[in-house]
Design an enzyme around this catalytic site. Structure first.
Site, short mmCIF file in Angstrom:
data_model
loop_
_atom_site.label_atom_id
_atom_site.label_comp_id
_atom_site.label_asym_id
_atom_site.label_seq_id
_atom_site.Cartn_x
_atom_site.Cartn_y
_atom_site.Cartn_z
N THR A 11 -6.49 10.74 -25.83
CA THR A 11 -4.68 10.21 -25.51
C THR A 11 -3.88 11.08 -25.83
OG1 THR A 11 -5.00 8.59 -27.13
CG2 THR A 11 -5.58 7.89 -25.45
N PHE A 14 -5.96 17.87 -28.24
CA PHE A 14 -6.69 18.80 -27.87
C PHE A 14 -7.38 17.92 -26.97
CE2 PHE A 14 -6.53 20.41 -32.54
CZ PHE A 14 -5.56 21.27 -32.29
N ASP A 60 -12.80 2.22 -30.83
CA ASP A 60 -12.49 2.94 -32.02
C ASP A 60 -13.49 3.26 -32.61
OD1 ASP A 60 -11.80 3.64 -34.43
OD2 ASP A 60 -10.44 1.54 -34.99
N TYR A 153 -10.26 15.70 -45.85
CA TYR A 153 -8.81 16.10 -44.60
C TYR A 153 -10.35 17.63 -44.96
CZ TYR A 153 -8.16 17.84 -40.68
OH TYR A 153 -8.55 18.59 -39.38
N GLU A 189 0.06 15.79 -31.79
CA GLU A 189 0.49 14.88 -32.96
C GLU A 189 -0.03 14.79 -34.79
OE1 GLU A 189 -0.56 10.95 -31.20
OE2 GLU A 189 0.91 11.26 -29.93
#
Length: 253
Positions: A11, A14, A60, A153, A189
């Site tokens: 959406t 990348f 999801d 992360y 984003e």
């Protein structure tokens, strides 16, 4: 017959750029993401501009039941996926380990690791049966180095790198390629999500430098896809010129 590519997290960022690039190259596309309206808009755009077919699936990747419902029951004309691009991923928060937020950790682990595994588990058996296919995992410079406050992360992207190596070994006898594409700083984003909608803080990340664009990463992905059948581009690190490592940058004053 057109090849089929499945792109998760299509959406924005990348994923959207990869979808646009592959559409121009004549692939039919399965695009997935949580924002159904954006998927429908992208489907309409890609089909109109490129004359291809697009199947949008809104779910999801963190929820195996949703992944299985959508990818385990594809229409017959969409089942033979040639390229799987595990792109869905995110960073949330930038805290030292002793101040980490459990919800942030779980969101990153569930998306970046478990989501990748769920999708691969549903798609790869058909590739094995056909003895043909290409799995591309979108990693990060954070999967090679750990930087301050990046702890969880970075751990998830180290896991993506390890899983890419493991997939390559497991899939070797079936003629299936596996590629890890690891970008450095890129203006998407990403930072806005990491800083939970704080535009000012997200914008400052790129001050004084020219980061990668989503299209730069899409070019790297297509470079791997377009290699001859006997060639597997296994590991690609893509960095902006102004970045030398996970935490070393040159910024213009």
């Amino acid at each position: 017959m057109r090849k089929i590519a499945l792109i998760t997290g299509a959406t924005a960022g990348f994923g959207k750029a990869i979808a646009e690039r592959l559409a121009k190259e004549g692939f039919n596309l399965i695009i997935t993401g949580r924002r159904a309206e954006r998927l429908d808009e992208l489907k309409n755009q890609l089909e109109k501009d490129n004359g291809i077919s697009v199947l949008p699936l809104s779910f999801d990747v963190r929820c195996y039941e949703e992944v299985e419902k959508n990818l385990g029951h594809l229409p017959s004309e969409w089942k033979n996926i040639d390229i799987l691009i595990n792109n869905a991923g995110l960073a949330v928060g930038l805290n030292p380990i002793h101040k980490g937020e459990i919800d942030d950790w779980e969101r990153m682990i569930d998306t970046n690791i478990k989501g990748l595994l769920y999708v691969t588990r549903l798609v790869s058996p058909v590739m094995v049966e056909r003895k043909s296919g290409h799995i591309i995992n979108i990693g990060s410079i954070a999967g090679r180095e750990v930087y301050p406050n990046g702890n969880v992360y970075c751990a998830t992207k180290h896991a993506v790198a390890a899983l890419s190596q493991a997939m390559r070994i497991d899939m070797l006898q079936y003629g299936i390629k596996t590629t890890l594409v690891a970008p450095g700083f890129a203006e998407t984003e990403f930072s806005l999500v990491r800083f939970k909608g704080d535009h000012d803080r997200a914008d400052r990340v790129y001050d004084g430098m020219t980061p990668l664009t989503a299209e730069d990463v899409a070019d790297a992905v297509y470079f791997a896809i377009s290699a001859p059948d006997h060639v597997d581009i296994q590991d690609v690190l893509v960095m902006p010129k102004a970045q030398a490592s996970g935490s070393l940058f040159h910024r213009e004053k």
